[in-house]
Design a protein around this motif. Structure first.
Motif, PDB file in Angstrom:
ATOM      1  N   VAL B  91      -8.656 -13.294  -9.507  1.00  0.00           N
ATOM      2  CA  VAL B  91      -8.614 -13.484  -8.050  1.00  0.00           C
ATOM      3  C   VAL B  91      -9.830 -14.260  -7.562  1.00  0.00           C
ATOM      4  N   THR B  92     -10.983 -14.066  -8.217  1.00  0.00           N
ATOM      5  CA  THR B  92     -12.163 -14.832  -7.821  1.00  0.00           C
ATOM      6  C   THR B  92     -11.950 -16.325  -8.076  1.00  0.00           C
ATOM      7  N   MET B  93     -11.384 -16.646  -9.232  1.00  0.00           N
ATOM      8  CA  MET B  93     -11.129 -18.055  -9.550  1.00  0.00           C
ATOM      9  C   MET B  93     -10.091 -18.653  -8.595  1.00  0.00           C
ATOM     10  N   LYS B  94      -9.096 -17.840  -8.242  1.00  0.00           N
ATOM     11  CA  LYS B  94      -8.076 -18.311  -7.302  1.00  0.00           C
ATOM     12  C   LYS B  94      -8.713 -18.619  -5.947  1.00  0.00           C
ATOM     13  N   ALA B  95      -9.606 -17.725  -5.513  1.00  0.00           N
ATOM     14  CA  ALA B  95     -10.280 -17.937  -4.226  1.00  0.00           C
ATOM     15  C   ALA B  95     -11.171 -19.173  -4.296  1.00  0.00           C
ATOM     16  N   LEU B  96     -11.856 -19.332  -5.428  1.00  0.00           N
ATOM     17  CA  LEU B  96     -12.740 -20.489  -5.586  1.00  0.00           C
ATOM     18  C   LEU B  96     -11.920 -21.783  -5.561  1.00  0.00           C
ATOM     19  N   ALA B  97     -10.785 -21.778  -6.265  1.00  0.00           N
ATOM     20  CA  ALA B  97      -9.934 -22.966  -6.278  1.00  0.00           C
ATOM     21  C   ALA B  97      -9.430 -23.268  -4.867  1.00  0.00           C
ATOM     22  N   HIS B  98      -9.084 -22.214  -4.133  1.00  0.00           N
ATOM     23  CA  HIS B  98      -8.632 -22.413  -2.764  1.00  0.00           C
ATOM     24  C   HIS B  98      -9.737 -22.996  -1.901  1.00  0.00           C
ATOM     25  N   TRP B  99     -10.961 -22.509  -2.113  1.00  0.00           N
ATOM     26  CA  TRP B  99     -12.074 -23.009  -1.317  1.00  0.00           C
ATOM     27  C   TRP B  99     -12.346 -24.479  -1.644  1.00  0.00           C
ATOM     28  N   ILE B 100     -12.299 -24.820  -2.938  1.00  0.00           N
ATOM     29  CA  ILE B 100     -12.589 -26.209  -3.318  1.00  0.00           C
ATOM     30  C   ILE B 100     -11.518 -27.156  -2.774  1.00  0.00           C
ATOM     31  N   THR B 101     -10.263 -26.708  -2.745  1.00  0.00           N
ATOM     32  CA  THR B 101      -9.203 -27.613  -2.287  1.00  0.00           C
ATOM     33  C   THR B 101      -9.023 -27.583  -0.768  1.00  0.00           C
ATOM     34  N   THR B 102      -9.474 -26.525  -0.101  1.00  0.00           N
ATOM     35  CA  THR B 102      -9.260 -26.428   1.342  1.00  0.00           C
ATOM     36  C   THR B 102     -10.564 -26.358   2.132  1.00  0.00           C
ATOM     37  N   GLY B 103     -11.426 -25.423   1.767  1.00  0.00           N
ATOM     38  CA  GLY B 103     -12.646 -25.213   2.544  1.00  0.00           C
ATOM     39  C   GLY B 103     -13.633 -26.361   2.411  1.00  0.00           C
ATOM     40  N   LEU B 104     -13.888 -26.778   1.182  1.00  0.00           N
ATOM     41  CA  LEU B 104     -14.890 -27.810   0.950  1.00  0.00           C
ATOM     42  C   LEU B 104     -14.544 -29.134   1.639  1.00  0.00           C
ATOM     43  N   PRO B 105     -13.289 -29.622   1.545  1.00  0.00           N
ATOM     44  CA  PRO B 105     -12.964 -30.846   2.288  1.00  0.00           C
ATOM     45  C   PRO B 105     -13.184 -30.689   3.792  1.00  0.00           C
ATOM     46  N   LEU B 106     -12.916 -29.492   4.317  1.00  0.00           N
ATOM     47  CA  LEU B 106     -13.147 -29.266   5.752  1.00  0.00           C
ATOM     48  C   LEU B 106     -14.627 -29.391   6.077  1.00  0.00           C
ATOM     49  N   VAL B 107     -15.470 -28.805   5.214  1.00  0.00           N
ATOM     50  CA  VAL B 107     -16.916 -28.869   5.439  1.00  0.00           C
ATOM     51  C   VAL B 107     -17.365 -30.325   5.453  1.00  0.00           C
ATOM     52  N   ILE B 108     -16.876 -31.090   4.452  1.00  0.00           N
ATOM     53  CA  ILE B 108     -17.320 -32.481   4.318  1.00  0.00           C
ATOM     54  C   ILE B 108     -16.812 -33.333   5.484  1.00  0.00           C
ATOM     55  N   ALA B 109     -15.592 -33.069   5.944  1.00  0.00           N
ATOM     56  CA  ALA B 109     -15.008 -33.914   6.985  1.00  0.00           C
ATOM     57  C   ALA B 109     -15.393 -33.479   8.392  1.00  0.00           C
ATOM     58  N   SER B 110     -16.014 -32.287   8.518  1.00  0.00           N
ATOM     59  CA  SER B 110     -16.233 -31.747   9.855  1.00  0.00           C
ATOM     60  C   SER B 110     -17.115 -32.642  10.753  1.00  0.00           C
ATOM     61  N   PRO B 136     -16.245 -20.005   2.539  1.00  0.00           N
ATOM     62  CA  PRO B 136     -15.968 -19.174   1.357  1.00  0.00           C
ATOM     63  C   PRO B 136     -15.423 -17.800   1.735  1.00  0.00           C
ATOM     64  N   ALA B 137     -15.949 -17.223   2.824  1.00  0.00           N
ATOM     65  CA  ALA B 137     -15.445 -15.921   3.261  1.00  0.00           C
ATOM     66  C   ALA B 137     -13.982 -16.030   3.670  1.00  0.00           C
ATOM     67  N   LEU B 138     -13.612 -17.148   4.330  1.00  0.00           N
ATOM     68  CA  LEU B 138     -12.207 -17.328   4.726  1.00  0.00           C
ATOM     69  C   LEU B 138     -11.308 -17.342   3.496  1.00  0.00           C
ATOM     70  N   SER B 139     -11.746 -18.036   2.434  1.00  0.00           N
ATOM     71  CA  SER B 139     -10.930 -18.110   1.217  1.00  0.00           C
ATOM     72  C   SER B 139     -10.826 -16.754   0.535  1.00  0.00           C
ATOM     73  N   VAL B 140     -11.943 -16.017   0.461  1.00  0.00           N
ATOM     74  CA  VAL B 140     -11.921 -14.735  -0.249  1.00  0.00           C
ATOM     75  C   VAL B 140     -11.081 -13.707   0.515  1.00  0.00           C
ATOM     76  N   VAL B 141     -11.266 -13.650   1.833  1.00  0.00           N
ATOM     77  CA  VAL B 141     -10.467 -12.719   2.642  1.00  0.00           C
ATOM     78  C   VAL B 141      -8.993 -13.132   2.568  1.00  0.00           C
ATOM     79  N   GLY B 142      -8.743 -14.434   2.609  1.00  0.00           N
ATOM     80  CA  GLY B 142      -7.368 -14.919   2.517  1.00  0.00           C
ATOM     81  C   GLY B 142      -6.723 -14.573   1.193  1.00  0.00           C
ATOM     82  N   THR B 143      -7.501 -14.625   0.114  1.00  0.00           N
ATOM     83  CA  THR B 143      -6.968 -14.247  -1.198  1.00  0.00           C
ATOM     84  C   THR B 143      -6.563 -12.777  -1.198  1.00  0.00           C
ATOM     85  N   PHE B 144      -7.345 -11.951  -0.522  1.00  0.00           N
ATOM     86  CA  PHE B 144      -7.001 -10.534  -0.396  1.00  0.00           C
ATOM     87  C   PHE B 144      -5.671 -10.386   0.350  1.00  0.00           C
ATOM     88  N   GLY B 145      -5.516 -11.137   1.446  1.00  0.00           N
ATOM     89  CA  GLY B 145      -4.255 -11.086   2.189  1.00  0.00           C
ATOM     90  C   GLY B 145      -3.091 -11.566   1.347  1.00  0.00           C
TER      91      GLY B 145
END
Lengths: 205, 218
Positions: B91-110, B136-145
């Motif tokens: 689940v940690t790797m899944k959250a990390l993958a989600h963050w890299i594909t979703t969260g990180l681009p948002l940070v860079i483009a913001s 990262p918190a959004l991805s980890v909490v989202g993985t829990f959901g």
């Protein structure tokens, strides 16, 4: 090391389906499970594979010894045959995928995306995954679905090679795999008695 | 576990993987807001931090149901659960993958989206910093959901209902950092709170996610 199951009872969705199961599989041997649809073969195999806890009883071997293969092959349609197998080889920490490609005649298909394979080819890839797990006990649920006669023979050969290397196999299947020495266990007589209401499944209708 | 991360990233990049969807969604939200509130730069720059954070949060939410649903459907999740990898690591790797594909681009483009919202100049640094610490918190909490609703047909809406309340603390402190930054005020307190929330959920929630996944796989 042998797979010994004592007084096992398994439940699906909270309802006991099988109980009082006792069997043992020695290294180099296989056990074929038979029984009518819905009797609980899949539930039993999922329990043995460690995906769900048993209701009662014990499974002698740790779940780390089991390689599980079910109806769904766990393939990613956009990854190639080679990428799919390499992933599982990395997860299970085994090195090479070549014997697996060879054993199920997937060498020519290695660069093909798994989504472009036929049903039988997908199944072969799913079974080839067993070879890269490097685990001693194969827990197989209807492994021959959508395989043709040649592929079934290929699969039979893979199992025999696995058993010859000291492995074990627990297989739920309805067809003859050509495993001469395999023991057969009919799980029908182990059907769990209904807990309270005789017609408990009508509750859900 | 690295193999799992690489596989998930590769899947996200391939056809139908959904990489960039969140980013495009974020762009559309941020583009639509000025149409909605009218062309008053004063008002826009006032609400910019909040809208940017809300957009990032919704963009994150959009892709959450893919985290486990696809692996559940094709049986990979069962096979992963029987593999030598601990479920907590999966689940940690899944959250990390989600963050890299979703969260990180948002940070860079913001910062780019900040321009669209006429964010005051002082606000760019704090905005990027708050998103970097908060997503990262959004991805980890989202993985829990996603783990809670795995196996449910059309569980996406239920998952949103479960996850959105859990996003509230991150949103409050993240938007607060961006707002104070835009006003040129002190940001240390909300930034530390935001970092603390992220560190807390990253440390604790994978265990909860793995536990509910075990129950859901039965």
């Amino acid at each position: 090391m042998e797979l010994r199951v004592t007084d096992l009872a398994v439940a699906r969705g909270g309802i006991p389906v099988l109980e009082g199961l006792n069997f043992a599989v020695k290294p180099g041997r296989s056990l074929i499970l038979r029984g009518p649809n819905g009797i609980g073969k899949t539930t039993l195999l999922r329990t043995v594979a460690g995906l769900q806890p048993p209701l009662a009883g014990e499974i002698g071997l740790d779940r780390e010894a089991m390689a599980y293969a079910a109806h769904a092959d766990g393939l990613k349609a956009t990854l190639s045959v080679e990428e799919n197998l390499t992933f599982w080889a990395a997860v299970f920490g085994t090195g090479t995928i070549e014997p697996a490609l060879e054993g199920f005649a997937l060498r020519e298909l290695r660069d093909r995306p798994a989504g472009a394979l036929s049903a039988g080819q997908k199944r072969r890839l799913g079974l080839a995954r067993l070879l890269v797990t490097g685990r001693p006990v194969w827990v197989l649920d209807e492994p021959t679905v959508s395989l043709d006669v040649d592929a079934v023979a290929m699969f039979g050969a893979a199992i025999r090679a696995h058993l010859a290397g000291g492995g074990m196999a627990l297989i739920a299947t309805h067809i003859d795999l050509g495993l001469d020495e395999a023991e057969v266990l009919d799980v029908g007589p182990f059907k769990a008695r209904a807990p309270k209401d005789e017609h408990f499944d009508e509750v859900f209708l | 576990m690295i193999a799992l991360l690489i596989r998930d990233l590769r899947l996200a990049m391939r056809a139908g993987g959904g990489f960039g969807l969140g980013l495009a969604f974020f762009l559309i939200v941020v583009t639509l807001v000025p149409f909605g509130v009218g062309p008053q730069t004063g008002l826009l720059s006032k609400i910019a931090p909040g809208i940017l954070w809300l957009g990032a949060l919704l963009a994150c939410l959009l892709s959450l149901d893919r985290i486990f649903a696809l692996d559940w459907e094709d049986g990979s999740l069962d096979l992963l659960a029987t593999s030598p990898l601990p479920l907590e690591g999966i689940v940690t790797m899944k959250a990390l993958a989600h963050w890299i594909t979703t969260g990180l681009p948002l940070v860079i483009a913001s910062p780019l989206f900040g321009v669209l919202m006429s964010l005051p100049q002082a606000g760019y640094g704090p905005l990027v910093l708050s998103l970097l610490l908060g997503t990262p918190a959004l991805s980890v909490v989202g993985t829990f959901g996603a783990a809670l609703t795995v196996g449910l047909k059309r569980g996406g809406l239920l998952m949103s209902l479960l996850v959105l309340p859990l996003y509230v603390p991150t949103l409050i402190f993240g938007a607060e950092v961006a707002r104070r930054g835009a006003e040129g005020a002190e940001i240390a307190t909300p930034l530390l709170m935001l970092a603390g929330i992220s560190a807390g959920v990253i440390a604790l929630l994978p265990f909860a996610s793995a536990a509910v996944l075990r129950v859901n796989l039965r």
